[in-house]
Write a protein that holds these residues in place. Structure first.
Motif, mmCIF file in Angstrom:
data_model
loop_
_atom_site.group_PDB
_atom_site.id
_atom_site.type_symbol
_atom_site.label_atom_id
_atom_site.label_comp_id
_atom_site.label_asym_id
_atom_site.label_seq_id
_atom_site.Cartn_x
_atom_site.Cartn_y
_atom_site.Cartn_z
ATOM 1 N N SER A 25 40.196 41.180 29.396
ATOM 2 C CA SER A 25 40.476 40.863 30.804
ATOM 3 C C SER A 25 41.964 40.650 31.039
ATOM 4 N N VAL A 35 42.468 34.135 34.108
ATOM 5 C CA VAL A 35 42.194 34.494 32.716
ATOM 6 C C VAL A 35 43.015 33.611 31.769
ATOM 7 N N PHE A 65 46.196 34.253 36.407
ATOM 8 C CA PHE A 65 46.155 32.808 36.136
ATOM 9 C C PHE A 65 44.740 32.328 35.832
ATOM 10 N N ILE A 84 47.276 37.280 40.975
ATOM 11 C CA ILE A 84 46.965 35.854 40.781
ATOM 12 C C ILE A 84 45.809 35.679 39.791
ATOM 13 N N ILE A 85 44.939 36.673 39.705
ATOM 14 C CA ILE A 85 43.785 36.565 38.817
ATOM 15 C C ILE A 85 44.231 36.429 37.354
ATOM 16 N N CYS A 100 43.106 46.852 22.592
ATOM 17 C CA CYS A 100 41.763 47.451 22.554
ATOM 18 C C CYS A 100 41.837 48.870 22.001
ATOM 19 N N PRO A 109 46.686 38.821 45.387
ATOM 20 C CA PRO A 109 45.416 38.372 44.793
ATOM 21 C C PRO A 109 45.070 39.076 43.488
ATOM 22 N N GLU A 110 45.399 40.387 43.390
ATOM 23 C CA GLU A 110 45.065 41.097 42.146
ATOM 24 C C GLU A 110 45.989 40.676 41.000
ATOM 25 N N ALA A 153 43.405 43.890 31.220
ATOM 26 C CA ALA A 153 42.980 44.591 32.445
ATOM 27 C C ALA A 153 43.875 44.201 33.612
ATOM 28 N N VAL A 154 44.281 42.927 33.661
ATOM 29 C CA VAL A 154 45.157 42.484 34.742
ATOM 30 C C VAL A 154 46.564 43.048 34.540
ATOM 31 N N SER A 205 47.894 50.961 29.551
ATOM 32 C CA SER A 205 46.724 50.995 28.672
ATOM 33 C C SER A 205 46.554 49.660 27.972
ATOM 34 N N PRO A 206 45.310 49.250 27.735
ATOM 35 C CA PRO A 206 45.098 48.025 26.956
ATOM 36 C C PRO A 206 45.288 48.343 25.468
ATOM 37 N N GLN A 218 47.305 46.836 35.435
ATOM 38 C CA GLN A 218 47.218 47.307 36.816
ATOM 39 C C GLN A 218 48.559 47.879 37.266
#
Ligand code: SF4
Ligand code: SF4
Ligand code: SF4
Lengths: 333, 43
Positions: free
Chosen positions: A55, A82, A80, A77-78, A187, A74-75, A58-59, A183-184, A62
């Motif tokens: 996660s 995680v 924080f 702030i998420i 992972c 908002p996309e 994933a953030v 890319s992550p 972006q």
């Protein structure tokens, strides 16, 4: 043993979407936005929750992630949520959930029981997990972007860029942060948890059922080899993934020194008999460093100490508070 | 040390609550509800 039972129950609870194994799909409900307190791949057919390290990436992957975080979109702030989730657990109990909840810790504990020649892990290798956290979980997902290779181009007018559409930004090149997703990398090239729980299960499902959803290439076989190396290593050494690679364990380990729940050792009563180290799933010498970042707080050593000098809790421990002479007289000869 | 530790927990709790209340869960949910090709070694 109670710890094994709790490990089993949490591994099952985290992977209780059994339909996923039957259908070769993954759970897609709202619980997937909740992080699981341990390494459990969200691409596992049974996974009900999200992997916190996945996660986090994933953030960060972006488009324009840094910018979103910096200006409070908002996309962004998420991030924080995680990070706050991981830090909150760390500040309360440090690495305790590694010992009691994490499914991959449980898998390693079980695999290590296979009788074979056992080997140690050089002390310095533990530093690798911090480098992996910084490089593969944070920096590469943020800055290594598809398309450009570099993430951002300096701009004189960042505020103006914010109001431009992505295509305008591309055309003018006026962007402080890349609009391409990253890319992550953890992972993608390292994580054996994803390969085992997601890759092997889904690819095996496809092979058995005759569905051919995935075209397997170099990357798959590379990750499969990484998993193979880890599986052999896990059988031979105590929790090598936790000790040398895991970014989540790296973060929680740092909190071991400041968390509310702590380990305590009455060093004045300790005879350095090493009984604690023998049972420790990560090979810790807790009498040398009770707050060690490596200790997963499984508490296996507590009843094994013949001098009863190890304890844990939020305050000063009973063993430390008790007079040493009394502790010694209570212990068997 | 103890009050500092409590302060740390409270601060982090604030960060967590801030993230939950103001954040858009979309990016995490999107990644978590699609089969992640990087995780399984395809993408
Ligand atoms: S170090 Fe990582 S893999 Fe090991 S138990 Fe902790 S979270 Fe799980
Ligand atoms: S088992 Fe107890 S006495 Fe022995 S080395 Fe560990 S802490 Fe010291
Ligand atoms: S030092 Fe004790 S509590 Fe910590 S991991 Fe080892 S056995 Fe578990």
């Amino acid at each position: 043993m109670i710890r094994r039972l709790i490990q089993f129950v949490s591994a099952f609870a985290g992977n209780s979407y059994l339909l996923g194994f039957v259908r070769g799909t993954i759970y897609q409900g709202p619980l997937k936005s909740v992080c699981f307190p341990g390494m459990n791949c969200y691409s596992c057919p049974g996974a009900v929750f999200a992997c916190p390290i996945g996660s986090l990436q994933a953030v960060l992957t972006q488009p324009g992630a840094l910018h979103s975080i910096a200006v409070g979109k908002p996309e962004g702030i998420i991030f924080f949520y995680v990070l706050g989730f991981i830090f909150l657990i760390g500040s309360l109990v440090g690495r305790l959930l590694c010992g009691w909840v994490c499914p991959f810790g449980f898998i390693q504990d079980l695999l290590h029981k296979i009788p074979t020649r056992k080997v140690g892990i050089p002390r310095q290798w533990r530093l690798m997990k911090y480098a992996i956290l910084v490089v593969f979980v944070l920096l590469l997902p943020l800055f290594l972007r598809d398309g450009f290779g570099v993430p951002w181009k300096p701009s004189a007018d960042t505020a103006a860029v914010e109001h431009e559409s992505p295509s305008d930004v591309k055309a003018t090149g006026k962007t402080l942060f890349s609009e391409d997703p990253g890319s992550p990398w953890f992972c993608k090239v390292i994580c054996p948890v994803g390969t085992l729980e997601g890759g092997v299960t889904l690819v095996s499902y496809d092979r058995i059922s005759g569905r051919n959803r995935f075209s397997l290439g170099f990357l798959f076989y590379f990750k499969l080899s990484v998993l193979g190396v880890f599986l052999v290593w896990i059988v031979m050494a105590k929790r090598p993934f936790c000790r040398t690679v895991c970014p989540l364990g790296a973060i929680w380990g740092i909190f071991n020194k400041v968390s509310v729940w702590r380990m305590h050792v009455d060093t004045s009563a300790c005879t350095k008999c090493l009984a604690c180290r023998k049972v420790c799933p990560v090979g810790c010498s807790i009498f040398e460093e009770p707050d060690s970042a490596e200790c997963v707080r499984c508490l296996d050593c507590v009843p094994k100490c013949p001098k009863r000098c190890i304890s844990s809790g939020t305050g000063r421990s009973a063993a430390v508070a008790r007079p040493v002479s009394k502790v010694v007289s209570e212990s068997p000869p | 040390m103890k009050p500092l530790r409590v302060l740390l927990v409270i601060l982090i709790l604030c960060v967590f609550v801030l993230g939950v209340s103001l954040g858009d869960i979309g990016p995490v949910l999107h990644k978590a509800t699609q089969i992640c090709l990087e995780c399984i070694g395809i993408g």
